[in-house]
Design a protein around this motif. Structure first.
Motif, PDB file in Angstrom:
ATOM      1  N   PHE A   1      -5.187   4.860   4.279  1.00  0.00           N
ATOM      2  CA  PHE A   1      -5.582   4.277   2.992  1.00  0.00           C
ATOM      3  C   PHE A   1      -6.158   2.882   3.190  1.00  0.00           C
ATOM      4  CE2 PHE A   1      -2.786   7.663   2.031  1.00  0.00           C
ATOM      5  CZ  PHE A   1      -3.156   8.152   0.797  1.00  0.00           C
TER       6      PHE A   1
ATOM      7  N   ILE B   1      -6.829  10.707  -0.877  1.00  0.00           N
ATOM      8  CA  ILE B   1      -7.682  10.531   0.297  1.00  0.00           C
ATOM      9  C   ILE B   1      -9.058  11.135  -0.026  1.00  0.00           C
ATOM     10  CG2 ILE B   1      -8.015  11.075   2.733  1.00  0.00           C
ATOM     11  CD1 ILE B   1      -4.988  11.371   2.960  1.00  0.00           C
TER      12      ILE B   1
ATOM     13  N   THR C   1       0.830  -1.213   0.000  1.00  0.00           N
ATOM     14  CA  THR C   1       0.000   0.000   0.000  1.00  0.00           C
ATOM     15  C   THR C   1       0.863   1.262   0.000  1.00  0.00           C
ATOM     16  OG1 THR C   1      -1.653  -1.208   1.246  1.00  0.00           O
ATOM     17  CG2 THR C   1      -1.859   1.177   1.201  1.00  0.00           C
TER      18      THR C   1
ATOM     19  N   VAL D   1       0.915   5.301  -1.783  1.00  0.00           N
ATOM     20  CA  VAL D   1       0.868   6.562  -1.042  1.00  0.00           C
ATOM     21  C   VAL D   1       1.953   7.511  -1.517  1.00  0.00           C
ATOM     22  CG1 VAL D   1       0.969   7.581   1.258  1.00  0.00           C
ATOM     23  CG2 VAL D   1      -0.081   5.337   0.940  1.00  0.00           C
TER      24      VAL D   1
END
Lengths: 438, 551
Positions: free
Chosen positions: B516, B280, B114, B118
């Protein structure tokens, strides 16, 4: 510690009050320091000016050590014979022997000796009946005049040579410095430099100048008055720029890849207590002692503005100094390492009886086979640099360490200078290594 | 052999004495001969699956000129100059250089998770590729490709490795005062590879991570050193008090810009990346937020200079030093910038500011020769106040630190290995303790790195094999670096070696990833600290060949 304190106290007492036993016999002094006063030794058929070679070497076998006999017999070198000359040590050293050596005695164990101040501790002729005669001769070497109170080899060239191909593999240029903290006789202060909290006896400082990969490598060895204490040894590596303590294992290692151990320096550079010493007899033998200014010189390796040049080398692989050898009185002494893990089984030392320098050594490997042959040529100081005249120092002037088994040698060419200003006390401490290293 | 050049100067009047502040009047001095030495070298390294990773060509020349002086016992001028060209950026520009790029941040040391969504991949050489990031990084990590190709030529004149004048003055009581002024390296400490007390000069890790000799990667600084050499006294065999004043403009360690072939803990790529906070849902961001907003630049001022004191001596079988230093942290500290005071989310123009806090160090070292073991023990320790460690929730925390190293050196003769020369066995254990440790710090409260050097010599030291092993306990990462050097004569030296690393698999529960929707441990960005310089470089296994001609 108690022993060291007592030793220091006794030394101080002797120094301050001049307390001493009855003077040593003048006959003993004369015999020890002036063995050629009434005549030089002779050997049948041997004359100054002649050359010993393959053809005639058998005739002179008894005047040669076994290694040199073999080299000449095999045609690796020839030996030019010079006249026997007196290498008078500095009068101050002789006088100190008179003054301080009358009551010197060995301790109970090897490496222990009663307090000594200066001079030759055991000037009496050694006796085969004395089981500790070898040890006494070793003490005479340790506290010998050697380089005097201080001196420098400035510069010093070491060449690594393949004895079969004669190729010079490496040339290392160094400076060597020597300083006696105690047992001083000719350079003020006498008899010791103070303060000296660890009671150091002597220090050797080495600085490598060339080539680039080992440039600025420095070695400092501090030897204690207390022989039972292991030397302080420090190494400074130029690329690391820091001082590292050495374990004593490194003193029996090949110094900078040469054929020479740190322990080999000057004929023997270790503690008395590291070896078991045996006196094997006295004989007249050809040893490498000469007048530098009368020898063939090597301007290619070193020639400076004062005109000084170093000794030339020749013979097989260029492993032999091109010098004359004198027939001289020598003591044959054998040393066997106490440490069973030591890389050698023994050394045969041929100690010059007048000067107590060690111009010839033969080293045997752990199996007992002949391994290395050490020659350190000595020049009379009056036939060397003008500054050395009258110093009474038998000048180390050329060396060769031949690894007989590997057919390899390391040769040394010297510019030895007896000058106190080259050897200030602060050159022999750890800080000097840091300061000189960059 | 080094070349000697006898200068043609006659009597030069050099105002050195006055300059170095001894208060002594300069006198006529005579320049004696100048000695030159140096080398040219090619270092070619090949990295597995990457190809050429270094094609570094170096020329270095050193000189020393001694002057005869009535005032000083020793007066000399030393200089070292270095010119480097690394051709890897021309010869392997797919992998390194301004046009190189990665699919995601940290591609060269971990897989995707993940966190890779980001953060954007780092921008190689931001001054060539991204003026915004270049401005943000503000003179620190904003190199151009040309800076990496020829790193010695820059505004700080780094081609001058050293240039200093040194003078010894004998005092009336026999002590010696030494003054050394100029660009120089000042070495404290007794350790290899890692530094505990040896922190006066910053280090250029972009040259070859932690593996080049410190001699070659310390960044020389303009400094004044003064040493009062007191020599022996009734207790000590040697005693010296020294002062070092680093009056150069502060420079941090060079960690390697993204696009360079060596970037310690891959920090350079992280600094030139952005956070994809626009992803986001409902967030305040319309575009990626640069990781770095600004780098604190310390203009020269007296208050920004650095000062150290050291007392060292020899007592019996021990040599010791006591050290104190006030300096700036040479590793960057990331200070979080909230979008508003107290807010937990970062400002839109950058997540962190890089700062270099002031640090006070107190430490010491001891070398002790053990006669019973015939070996040498080394102990070195440094306690620092003011350092900042990274943490997950707030970017940084100031904490006192304790670092120490225990070293053991022994020479062993092993005839079974076919040589009568002794082998050097040198081991070290480095420890680091974070006094005010927090659970969200990627570095553990205690960590250790063990090193082992085993080196032998054959053919009169002209052939020397060695192996270096280092293991980072916390990172569970290890490097093995066997090599062999061969010197056929005084001039040539060949060195061939490999550098193999393992580990680098540690992850860290990075709080940002949870925004996230992933609360599992992540690899970016804090795991780089957990994996350390060995683990992060675990995909940098290399074969290395160096050829040097010395003169």
């Amino acid at each position: 510690m108690l022993k060291k304190t007592l030793l220091s106290a006794a030394l101080a007492l002797a120094t301050l009050t001049g307390v001493q036993a009855a003077q040593i016999s003048e006959d003993v002094i004369q015999n020890s320091f002036y063995p050629y006063k009434t005549g030089t030794p002779s050997f049948p058929g041997l004359n100054a000016g002649m050359t010993i070679n393959q053809a005639n070497v058998d005739q002179f076998k008894d005047a040669l050590d076994p290694a040199m006999y073999t080299f000449i017999k095999n045609g690796a070198t020839q030996m030019k014979v010079g006249a026997t000359t007196s290498f008078d040590l500095h009068p101050s050293y002789v006088e100190s022997t008179r003054k301080y050596s009358s009551n010197v005695s060995l301790g109970a164990n090897s490496g222990e000796v009663s307090p000594t101040v200066a001079g030759r501790p055991f000037p009496q002729e050694p006796s085969m009946d004395d089981p500790r005669a070898g040890e006494k001769l070793a003490w005479n070497y340790k506290y010998g005049y050697n380089w005097g109170d201080s001196a420098a080899i400035y510069p010093f060239y070491w060449k690594y040579r393949n004895m079969e191909s004669a190729k010079v593999e490496r040339t290392i240029k160094m400076n060597f410095h020597f300083l006696n903290f105690t047992h001083r006789t000719s350079q003020a202060p006498y008899p010791a430099i103070t303060p000296n909290p660890s009671n150091l006896f002597r220090a050797i400082y080495v600085q490598v100048l060339e080539p680039f990969d080992v440039k600025n490598t420095q070695l400092l060895i501090q030897r204690f008055e207390d022989d039972t204490k292991v030397d302080n040894a420090y190494l400074y590596l130029g690329f690391q720029r820091r001082v590292r303590r050495l374990s004593s294992g490194q003193t029996t290692d090949a110094f900078l890849g040469s054929d020479v151990m740190i322990e080999d320096f000057e004929g023997y550079n270790g503690r008395i207590s590291d070896m078991k010493w045996s006196y094997k007899g006295t004989k007249n033998m050809l040893v490498p002692m000469y007048n530098h200014n009368e020898m063939p010189l090597d301007p290619k390796t070193h020639s400076d503005k004062d005109g000084y040049q170093v000794i030339a080398f020749g013979g097989q692989g260029g492993c032999f100094p091109d010098i004359t050898w004198q027939l001289r009185k020598v003591y044959v002494v054998e040393s066997q390492p106490v440490d069973q893990n030591h890389p050698i089984s023994k050394r045969e030392h041929y100690i010059d009886a007048q000067t107590f320098i060690i111009p010839r050594n033969i080293t045997y490997d752990r199996k007992g086979d002949m391994w290395k042959s050490w020659t350190i040529g000595q020049s009379h100081p009056d036939y060397h640099l003008p500054i050395n005249k009258g110093t009474g120092v038998s000048i180390d002037d050329s060396f060769s360490m031949i690894d007989i088994q590997a057919q390899h040698c390391t040769t040394g060419q010297f510019k030895g200078i007896v000058a106190p200003d080259l050897n200030p006390v602060d050159k022999f401490n750890v800080q000097n290594m840091r300061a000189s290293g960059s | 052999m080094s070349k000697k050049i006898t200068t043609t100067f006659t009597h030069l009047t050099v105002g050195i004495a006055a300059t170095i502040g001894t208060g002594m009047v300069a006198t006529s001095v005579v320049a004696a001969e100048t000695e030159w030495a140096g080398f040219i070298e090619n270092a070619t390294y090949y990295r597995e699956d990457v190809g050429l990773s270094k094609f570094r060509n170096t020329g270095q020349a050193e000189f020393e000129t001694k002057f005869e002086s009535d005032t000083f016992r020793s007066l000399k001028l030393n200089g070292t100059f270095r010119a480097t060209y690394d051709g890897v950026y021309d010869l392997n520009d797919d992998e390194f250089g301004k046009n190189s790029g990665h699919a995601y941040l940290g591609e060269n040391w971990h897989g995707r998770d993940t966190s890779t969504a980001v953060l954007t991949p780092g921008v190689p050489f931001p001054c060539d590729n991204d003026p915004t990031l270049c401005n943000n990084l503000n003179g620190y990590m904003d190199h151009k490709e040309s800076d990496a190709k020829t790193p010695d030529f820059n505004d700080q004149l780094d081609f001058i490795r050293e240039l200093y004048v040194s003078a010894d003055k004998q005092l009336s009581n026999g002590d010696v005062l030494n003054i050394r002024l100029g660009k120089q390296q000042v070495i404290w400490g007794k350790t290899d590879l890692f530094r505990v007390l040896d922190v006066i000069n910053p280090v250029d890790y972009s040259r070859h991570n932690i593996y080049d000799e410190l001699e070659d990667i310390r960044i020389p600084q303009w400094m004044l050193t003064a040493e009062w050499r007191m020599g022996p006294n009734s207790v000590l065999d040697d005693s010296n008090l020294s002062m070092v004043w680093n009056f150069d403009k502060f420079r941090p360690n060079n960690l390697g810009t993204c696009g360079q072939s060596y970037r310690i803990i891959d920090a350079g790529c992280f600094f030139s990346s952005s956070a994809n906070l626009q992803l986001i849902p409902g967030g305040p961001y319309s575009q990626p937020v640069p990781i770095i907003h600004d780098v604190e630049d310390h203009d020269w001022s007296l208050a920004n200079t650095q000062l150290g004191l050291k007392w060292e001596g020899v007592y019996g079988d021990a040599t010791f030093s006591v050290n104190a230093l006030t300096y700036r942290q040479q590793l960057p500290s990331l200070h979080f910038r909230p979008i508003a005071p107290g807010a937990p989310v970062p400002a839109a123009d950058g997540v962190f500011d890089i700062k270099f806090p002031r640090v006070n160090l107190l430490g010491g070292s001891i070398d002790y020769y053990s006669m019973g073991m015939d070996a040498v023990w080394r102990l070195e320790m440094a306690y620092t106040q003011g350092e900042e460690q990274p943490r997950d929730t707030d970017g940084h925390k100031e904490t006192d630190m304790l670092r120490y190293v225990i070293g053991f050196d022994k020479n062993i003769i092993l005839p079974e290995l076919g040589t009568r020369s002794a082998f050097l066995l040198s081991t070290q254990l480095f420890g680091e303790h974070i006094l005010d440790h927090e659970r969200d710090m990627p570095n553990e409260a205690d960590n250790w790195i063990g090193t082992l050097l085993f080196k032998g010599w054959y053919m009169n030291n002209r052939l020397s094999p060695q192996i270096i092993i280092a293991h980072d306990v916390g990172a569970d990462a290890t490097v093995y670096a066997p090599s062999v050097s061969w010197s056929p004569d005084n001039n040539w030296m060949f060195n061939v070696g490999v550098n193999i690393k393992s580990g680098g698999k540690k992850e860290f529960p990075w709080g940002v990833a949870s925004a996230f929707g992933d609360s599992s441990p992540q690899t970016e960005p804090l795991a780089r600290f957990t994996n350390g310089p060995i683990g992060v470089a675990h995909q940098e296994d290399e074969v290395q060949l160096s050829v040097r001609y010395s003169f």
